[in-house]
Design an enzyme around this catalytic site. Structure first.
Site, mmCIF file in Angstrom:
data_model
loop_
_atom_site.group_PDB
_atom_site.id
_atom_site.type_symbol
_atom_site.label_atom_id
_atom_site.label_comp_id
_atom_site.label_asym_id
_atom_site.label_seq_id
_atom_site.Cartn_x
_atom_site.Cartn_y
_atom_site.Cartn_z
ATOM 1 N N LYS A 166 0.872 -1.192 0.000
ATOM 2 C CA LYS A 166 0.000 0.000 0.000
ATOM 3 C C LYS A 166 0.901 1.232 0.000
ATOM 4 C CE LYS A 166 -4.262 1.164 2.442
ATOM 5 N NZ LYS A 166 -5.091 1.539 1.333
HETATM 6 N N1 PMP Z 1 -7.719 -2.123 -2.805
HETATM 7 C C1 PMP Z 1 -7.152 -0.925 -2.634
HETATM 8 C C2 PMP Z 1 -6.414 -0.304 -3.771
HETATM 9 C C3 PMP Z 1 -7.271 -0.257 -1.397
HETATM 10 O O1 PMP Z 1 -6.718 0.932 -1.227
HETATM 11 C C4 PMP Z 1 -8.012 -0.867 -0.360
HETATM 12 C C5 PMP Z 1 -8.211 -0.156 0.939
HETATM 13 N N2 PMP Z 1 -7.172 -0.385 1.844
HETATM 14 C C6 PMP Z 1 -8.569 -2.139 -0.588
HETATM 15 C C7 PMP Z 1 -8.401 -2.731 -1.824
HETATM 16 C C8 PMP Z 1 -9.303 -2.870 0.499
HETATM 17 O O2 PMP Z 1 -8.403 -3.304 1.480
HETATM 18 P P1 PMP Z 1 -8.899 -3.475 2.997
HETATM 19 O O3 PMP Z 1 -10.063 -4.339 2.974
HETATM 20 O O4 PMP Z 1 -7.722 -4.061 3.686
HETATM 21 O O5 PMP Z 1 -9.207 -2.098 3.482
#
Ligand code: PMP
Length: 307
Positions: free
Chosen positions: A157
């Site tokens: 991320k």
């Molecule tokens: N894809 C992206 C590109 C994101 O930024 C997020 C948000 N964190 C998600 C998927 C979903 O991840 P999570 O369920 O861990 O928040």
């Protein structure tokens, strides 16, 4: 957005106004940082705030840090304890969002990852809905492509990579859509701007595999555990073609901010009946109970803030 009152900064909790970085900071200049996003859910009956899956979130954050060659001595448990302390300091009695950031903290010129000081900061704010329309979102297929693992890994991320998400989101919203789905270089469905995607087709729940340039979402992982256990429906991970999207019975997106959002139209084509489908509706109910500590079976996903 209301500003945080406090932040964890340079190894301690300080008033938010003291949590500053200089304009020459490496991460600000080059996007060399990795972040997380988690939620804490207020349970009014228990007067308790529950932090959702912090160990999973911090493990992913430290994995992102590894990809950025960042060296921090914290464990996921250390970061969880700091976050619980920060939330107690804020004293929230409502849903909150927590944003930890690991960043290249040196100030100066020179793009690289190694030989730089790594730091972590965490802040939190009260937080409600992310997508105003989470029961019948209208999405488009973005004309942008998802960043590839060999460009900037979507699995990590990484702050700088979110320009890709921002381009996707702004163009979708300016064109009148709530969100967008984005394709990989090969033309398969990857995910939304900040959420993973699932489709229901012929009674099967399908989601793109981790090798289709997705962020490995914690909400995605939760749905993959809840669907078989609570609905008797296993989730199949496989690549999804663009036109399968038009033909499926249900679509939903998952993410910490978006939670479980029903998609009922894609580029003006109704999905299934054009209304939220029964599997999406059921998963939304279950998820909402789980995150607020109302399903004892899943309490080990939660950490109570107040003791
Ligand atoms: N894809 C992206 C590109 C994101 O930024 C997020 C948000 N964190 C998600 C998927 C979903 O991840 P999570 O369920 O861990 O928040």
């Amino acid at each position: 957005m209301a500003l945080p009152r406090f932040a964890y900064f340079e190894n301690r909790i300080v008033p938010y106004s003291e949590a500053h970085i200089g304009v020459a900071t490496h991460a600000f200049n080059y996007g060399t940082a990795a972040f997380g996003g988690m939620r804490a859910y207020w349970n009014a009956a228990e007067e308790q705030l529950y932090l959702f899956r912090p160990l999973d979130h911090f493990t992913r954050l430290l994995d992102s840090a590894k990809i950025l060659a960042a060296d921090l001595s914290y464990t996921p448990e250390d970061l969880t304890e700091i976050t619980l302390e920060l939330l107690r300091t804020e004293g929230f009695r409502e849903d909150a969002y927590i944003r930890p950031i690991i960043y290249k903290a040196d100030e100066g010129i020179g793009v690289k990852l190694h030989g730089l000081r790594d730091a972590i900061t965490i802040f939190s704010v009260p937080f409600g809905k992310y997508l105003s329309n989470d029961t019948g979102a209208h999405v488009t297929i973005s004309s942008w492509r998802r960043i590839d693992d060999n460009m900037i890994p979507a699995r990590a991320k990484i702050n700088g990579a979110y320009v890709n998400s921002a381009l996707i989101k702004t163009d979708a919203q300016r064109a009148g859509f709530d969100e967008a789905l984005v394709l990989t270089q090969e033309g398969h469905i990857s995910e939304g701007s900040a959420m993973n995607v699932f489709v229901v087709r012929n009674g099967q729940i399908i989601t793109p595999p981790v090798t289709d340039n997705i962020l490995e979402g914690i909400s995605r992982r939760s749905v993959m555990a809840l669907a078989p256990a609570e609905l008797g429906l296993p989730v199949i991970e496989r690549s999804i073609d663009r036109t399968e999207i038009y033909l499926c019975d249900e679509i939903f997106m998952t993410g910490t901010a978006a939670q479980i959002t029903a998609v009922t139209r894609v580029d003006y084509r109704p999905i299934g009946s054009g209304e939220m489908g029964p599997i999406t509706a059921r998963l939304r109910e279950i998820f909402n109970q789980v995150v607020r500590g109302q399903m004892p079976k899943y309490k080990d996903w939660l950490r109570p803030v107040y003791v």
